[in-house]
Scaffold this motif. Sequence first.
Motif, mmCIF file in Angstrom:
data_model
loop_
_atom_site.group_PDB
_atom_site.id
_atom_site.type_symbol
_atom_site.label_atom_id
_atom_site.label_comp_id
_atom_site.label_asym_id
_atom_site.label_seq_id
_atom_site.Cartn_x
_atom_site.Cartn_y
_atom_site.Cartn_z
ATOM 1 N N THR A 49 -27.095 -33.961 -14.411
ATOM 2 C CA THR A 49 -26.729 -32.730 -13.689
ATOM 3 C C THR A 49 -27.564 -31.734 -13.839
ATOM 4 O O THR A 49 -27.822 -31.074 -12.796
ATOM 5 N N GLU A 52 -30.814 -32.431 -11.856
ATOM 6 C CA GLU A 52 -30.482 -32.138 -10.169
ATOM 7 C C GLU A 52 -30.569 -30.947 -9.892
ATOM 8 O O GLU A 52 -31.286 -30.329 -9.013
ATOM 9 N N GLN A 53 -29.901 -29.868 -10.801
ATOM 10 C CA GLN A 53 -29.899 -28.664 -10.567
ATOM 11 C C GLN A 53 -31.178 -27.919 -10.616
ATOM 12 O O GLN A 53 -31.653 -27.189 -9.765
ATOM 13 N N GLN A 55 -34.167 -29.678 -10.043
ATOM 14 C CA GLN A 55 -34.759 -30.467 -8.785
ATOM 15 C C GLN A 55 -34.496 -29.299 -7.360
ATOM 16 O O GLN A 55 -35.345 -28.954 -6.451
ATOM 17 N N PHE A 56 -33.164 -29.066 -7.434
ATOM 18 C CA PHE A 56 -32.890 -28.329 -6.066
ATOM 19 C C PHE A 56 -33.309 -26.817 -6.299
ATOM 20 O O PHE A 56 -33.712 -26.070 -5.328
ATOM 21 N N ASP A 57 -33.318 -26.150 -7.228
ATOM 22 C CA ASP A 57 -33.824 -24.835 -7.579
ATOM 23 C C ASP A 57 -35.224 -24.853 -6.926
ATOM 24 O O ASP A 57 -35.866 -23.809 -6.490
ATOM 25 N N SER A 58 -36.086 -25.906 -7.518
ATOM 26 C CA SER A 58 -37.256 -25.979 -7.067
ATOM 27 C C SER A 58 -37.758 -26.126 -5.554
ATOM 28 O O SER A 58 -38.282 -25.745 -4.989
ATOM 29 N N PHE A 59 -36.925 -26.988 -5.101
ATOM 30 C CA PHE A 59 -36.555 -27.213 -3.717
ATOM 31 C C PHE A 59 -36.490 -26.088 -2.938
ATOM 32 O O PHE A 59 -37.272 -25.962 -1.862
ATOM 33 N N CYS A 60 -35.531 -25.122 -3.285
ATOM 34 C CA CYS A 60 -35.140 -24.032 -2.637
ATOM 35 C C CYS A 60 -36.482 -23.010 -2.693
ATOM 36 O O CYS A 60 -36.600 -22.309 -1.679
#
Length: 68
Positions: A49, A52-53, A55-60
């Motif tokens: 988890t 995943e968070q 990676q999501f922050d990096s994507f944003c």
Amino acid sequence: MDPGSGSRKERPKPREPAARLEKAKQRSAQQELKQRQRAEIYALNRVMTELEQQQFDSFCKQMQASGE
């Protein structure tokens, strides 16, 4: 004949508690294994988890940078 049959009935009794004890040990070991596996699954879930968070922050951040 009654004493002979009485002794036959007494012989399985000492084996029975040993069998119960062995079965109880097996159940206890199985329960400990289950608890350990459950703890490992929760730990892995927590790590996944967090990853995943991240990676999501990096994507944003990448999306914001390409939008500007």
